[in-house]
Structure formats: structure tokens, C-alpha cells
Design a protein around this motif. Structure first.
Motif, mmCIF file in Angstrom:
data_model
loop_
_atom_site.group_PDB
_atom_site.id
_atom_site.type_symbol
_atom_site.label_atom_id
_atom_site.label_comp_id
_atom_site.label_asym_id
_atom_site.label_seq_id
_atom_site.Cartn_x
_atom_site.Cartn_y
_atom_site.Cartn_z
ATOM 1 N N LEU A 54 0.853 -1.190 0.000
ATOM 2 C CA LEU A 54 0.000 0.000 0.000
ATOM 3 C C LEU A 54 0.884 1.233 0.000
ATOM 4 O O LEU A 54 1.821 1.333 0.796
ATOM 5 N N CYS A 55 0.597 2.158 -0.887
ATOM 6 C CA CYS A 55 1.382 3.380 -0.984
ATOM 7 C C CYS A 55 0.407 4.543 -1.152
ATOM 8 O O CYS A 55 -0.162 4.736 -2.218
ATOM 9 N N SER A 56 0.218 5.307 -0.089
ATOM 10 C CA SER A 56 -0.756 6.391 -0.104
ATOM 11 C C SER A 56 -0.091 7.724 0.220
ATOM 12 O O SER A 56 0.653 7.828 1.194
ATOM 13 N N GLY A 57 -0.345 8.729 -0.612
ATOM 14 C CA GLY A 57 0.200 10.062 -0.382
ATOM 15 C C GLY A 57 1.673 10.188 -0.708
ATOM 16 O O GLY A 57 2.312 11.148 -0.305
ATOM 17 N N VAL A 58 2.216 9.232 -1.433
ATOM 18 C CA VAL A 58 3.651 9.217 -1.724
ATOM 19 C C VAL A 58 3.950 9.719 -3.131
ATOM 20 O O VAL A 58 4.895 10.467 -3.340
ATOM 21 N N THR A 82 -10.253 20.702 -2.273
ATOM 22 C CA THR A 82 -10.752 20.704 -3.644
ATOM 23 C C THR A 82 -9.913 19.820 -4.562
ATOM 24 O O THR A 82 -10.290 19.600 -5.709
ATOM 25 N N GLU A 83 -8.779 19.340 -4.076
ATOM 26 C CA GLU A 83 -7.912 18.459 -4.875
ATOM 27 C C GLU A 83 -8.595 17.107 -5.069
ATOM 28 O O GLU A 83 -9.193 16.570 -4.143
ATOM 29 N N ARG A 84 -8.531 16.595 -6.272
ATOM 30 C CA ARG A 84 -9.108 15.297 -6.586
ATOM 31 C C ARG A 84 -7.977 14.277 -6.694
ATOM 32 O O ARG A 84 -6.805 14.636 -6.763
ATOM 33 N N ALA A 85 -8.332 13.011 -6.702
ATOM 34 C CA ALA A 85 -7.315 11.960 -6.709
ATOM 35 C C ALA A 85 -7.674 10.849 -7.681
ATOM 36 O O ALA A 85 -8.804 10.756 -8.165
ATOM 37 N N GLN A 86 -6.665 10.019 -7.933
ATOM 38 C CA GLN A 86 -6.843 8.794 -8.697
ATOM 39 C C GLN A 86 -6.366 7.640 -7.815
ATOM 40 O O GLN A 86 -5.379 7.764 -7.100
ATOM 41 N N TYR A 87 -7.106 6.550 -7.848
ATOM 42 C CA TYR A 87 -6.787 5.373 -7.052
ATOM 43 C C TYR A 87 -6.550 4.199 -7.993
ATOM 44 O O TYR A 87 -7.280 4.020 -8.964
ATOM 45 N N TRP A 88 -5.518 3.412 -7.699
ATOM 46 C CA TRP A 88 -5.084 2.335 -8.559
ATOM 47 C C TRP A 88 -5.029 1.024 -7.780
ATOM 48 O O TRP A 88 -4.414 0.975 -6.714
ATOM 49 N N ALA A 89 -5.645 -0.007 -8.296
ATOM 50 C CA ALA A 89 -5.513 -1.364 -7.753
ATOM 51 C C ALA A 89 -4.821 -2.194 -8.824
ATOM 52 O O ALA A 89 -5.335 -2.340 -9.937
ATOM 53 N N LEU A 90 -3.658 -2.705 -8.488
ATOM 54 C CA LEU A 90 -2.822 -3.433 -9.436
ATOM 55 C C LEU A 90 -2.484 -4.810 -8.887
ATOM 56 O O LEU A 90 -2.428 -5.002 -7.675
ATOM 57 N N ARG A 91 -2.233 -5.746 -9.778
ATOM 58 C CA ARG A 91 -1.775 -7.078 -9.369
ATOM 59 C C ARG A 91 -0.377 -7.275 -9.948
ATOM 60 O O ARG A 91 -0.183 -7.136 -11.156
ATOM 61 N N ALA A 92 0.573 -7.580 -9.080
ATOM 62 C CA ALA A 92 1.951 -7.816 -9.521
ATOM 63 C C ALA A 92 2.025 -9.156 -10.263
ATOM 64 O O ALA A 92 1.366 -10.128 -9.897
ATOM 65 N N VAL A 131 8.101 11.529 -5.148
ATOM 66 C CA VAL A 131 8.485 10.249 -5.736
ATOM 67 C C VAL A 131 8.036 10.219 -7.196
ATOM 68 O O VAL A 131 6.905 10.561 -7.514
ATOM 69 N N ARG A 132 8.944 9.795 -8.053
ATOM 70 C CA ARG A 132 8.665 9.717 -9.494
ATOM 71 C C ARG A 132 7.791 8.495 -9.819
ATOM 72 O O ARG A 132 7.828 7.504 -9.098
ATOM 73 N N PRO A 133 7.058 8.521 -10.928
ATOM 74 C CA PRO A 133 6.239 7.369 -11.315
ATOM 75 C C PRO A 133 7.058 6.080 -11.461
ATOM 76 O O PRO A 133 6.553 4.991 -11.213
ATOM 77 N N GLU A 134 8.314 6.201 -11.828
ATOM 78 C CA GLU A 134 9.174 5.029 -12.015
ATOM 79 C C GLU A 134 9.331 4.220 -10.722
ATOM 80 O O GLU A 134 9.654 3.038 -10.754
ATOM 81 N N LEU A 156 -1.647 -1.246 -4.085
ATOM 82 C CA LEU A 156 -2.678 -0.215 -4.017
ATOM 83 C C LEU A 156 -1.998 1.135 -3.878
ATOM 84 O O LEU A 156 -1.175 1.337 -2.984
ATOM 85 N N VAL A 157 -2.340 2.056 -4.782
ATOM 86 C CA VAL A 157 -1.659 3.349 -4.864
ATOM 87 C C VAL A 157 -2.685 4.438 -5.105
ATOM 88 O O VAL A 157 -3.687 4.224 -5.791
ATOM 89 N N ASN A 158 -2.427 5.617 -4.530
ATOM 90 C CA ASN A 158 -3.225 6.772 -4.913
ATOM 91 C C ASN A 158 -2.292 7.896 -5.354
ATOM 92 O O ASN A 158 -1.123 7.936 -4.965
ATOM 93 N N THR A 159 -2.810 8.751 -6.219
ATOM 94 C CA THR A 159 -2.082 9.935 -6.681
ATOM 95 C C THR A 159 -3.063 11.101 -6.725
ATOM 96 O O THR A 159 -4.258 10.901 -6.924
ATOM 97 N N ARG A 160 -2.548 12.285 -6.546
ATOM 98 C CA ARG A 160 -3.385 13.458 -6.799
ATOM 99 C C ARG A 160 -3.612 13.543 -8.307
ATOM 100 O O ARG A 160 -2.744 13.181 -9.092
ATOM 101 N N ASP A 161 -4.772 14.044 -8.706
ATOM 102 C CA ASP A 161 -5.038 14.222 -10.141
ATOM 103 C C ASP A 161 -3.949 15.054 -10.797
ATOM 104 O O ASP A 161 -3.455 14.711 -11.874
ATOM 105 N N SER A 162 -3.573 16.147 -10.138
ATOM 106 C CA SER A 162 -2.581 17.045 -10.733
ATOM 107 C C SER A 162 -1.251 16.327 -10.959
ATOM 108 O O SER A 162 -0.593 16.525 -11.985
ATOM 109 N N TYR A 163 -0.850 15.463 -10.043
ATOM 110 C CA TYR A 163 0.397 14.708 -10.199
ATOM 111 C C TYR A 163 0.261 13.672 -11.306
ATOM 112 O O TYR A 163 1.143 13.532 -12.154
ATOM 113 N N ALA A 164 -0.851 12.934 -11.300
ATOM 114 C CA ALA A 164 -1.050 11.897 -12.312
ATOM 115 C C ALA A 164 -0.975 12.490 -13.714
ATOM 116 O O ALA A 164 -0.358 11.909 -14.614
ATOM 117 N N GLU A 165 -1.574 13.650 -13.879
ATOM 118 C CA GLU A 165 -1.584 14.286 -15.194
ATOM 119 C C GLU A 165 -0.228 14.857 -15.568
ATOM 120 O O GLU A 165 0.246 14.678 -16.688
#
Length: 144
Positions: A64-68, A133-143, A74-77, A93-102
Motif C-alpha cells: 500500500l502506498c498512499s500520499g507518496v 478541492t484536490e481530486r485523486a486517482q486510485y489504482w488497484a494493481l496485481r503484480a 516520488v517519481r512514477p518510475e 494499491l496506490v493513490n495519486t493526486r489528479d494534478s500529479y497523475a496528469e
């Protein structure tokens, strides 16, 4: 455990100048086991995902990685580091701010990792609530 304690002592010894400030910086830069022998296994803190080589590979059933993943943090890599420590079939499981994701191309990086066979995208929630007012994106991934 002794090796871990010894490494902590050695890293703390390198922080002798301006002791309080530098000691905190040194300790924060070293991965540490925050909680051991719990039903959850071992929880790690102080991990630098931009330098993840100190963590065990293919070990965790869930990561789980939240707010990182945030601007200037931290870079997407670094998502590759989360996949590296997660056992095949495990959840990331990861979340990103919309502004960062974009601005960072996070979704493109997830797509590249999926195309390379490193992960399966289970769910991606866009424009979800976050902070103020900041929006986010949430990601569920399987390694893989």
C-alpha cells in the motif's frame, strides 16, 4: 537483527555534525522495521522508493502506498519498486493526486508496466475525493 542494529548504529555515527538535524535526516533515510511479528508480517518505514534496493524482493502479498506519489516527492518510475517487493499475484494499491497523475504521466507508466508484463490493472478510479478541492486517482494493481 544484529546486522540491522549495527547498520543503524553506523548510519547514526555518520550524523555527528549538527547532531539533532543530521541524525533525524540519517535515520529517516534508512529503511527500518516499524512493527515486527504482527498478523500483518513486517511493516517498513523510512523507505526511499527512489532508492528501493534495500527492500526484499517478491516478499509481500500486498503493498500500500498512499500520499507518496506527489510532485517533488516520488517519481512514477518508483512504482517498479513496489512491484519488485510484491509477490507475484500480490496487490499493489496506490493513490495519486489528479494534478500529479496528469503532470507526471503516471497512467502512461502504469500502461508501460502492464504492456511489459509486470502488472495487471485491476481497477483505476479517476476524479475521486482527496483533500479539499484536490481530486485523486486510485489504482488497484496485481503484480506479475
Amino acid at each position: 537483527m544484529r546486522a540491522v542494529a549495527r547498520r543503524r548504529e553506523e548510519s547514526a555515527a555518520g550524523c555527528a555534525d549538527d547532531r539533532q538535524r543530521r541524525e533525524r535526516a540519517c535515520q529517516a533515510s534508512q529503511p527500518r522495521r516499524d512493527v515486527e511479528d504482527t498478523p500483518y508480517g513486517t511493516l517498513w518505514g523510512g523507505v526511499d522508493l527512489n532508492r528501493p534496493e534495500t527492500l526484499p524482493e517478491r516478499t509481500y502479498d500486498a503493498t500500500l502506498c498512499s500520499g507518496v506519489f506527489a510532485p517533488g516527492h516520488v517519481r512514477p518510475e518508483a512504482l517498479s519498486a513496489l512491484l519488485r517487493v510484491t509477490a507475484p499475484g500480490g496487490l499493489v494499491l496506490v493513490n495519486t493526486r489528479d494534478s500529479y497523475a496528469e503532470s507526471s504521466g503516471f497512467a502512461s507508466h502504469v500502461g508501460e508496466l502492464a504492456n511489459a508484463g509486470r502488472l495487471d490493472l485491476l481497477r483505476h478510479v479517476e476524479d475521486a475525493p482527496y483533500i479539499g478541492t484536490e481530486r485523486a486517482q486510485y489504482w488497484a494493481l496485481r503484480a506479475r
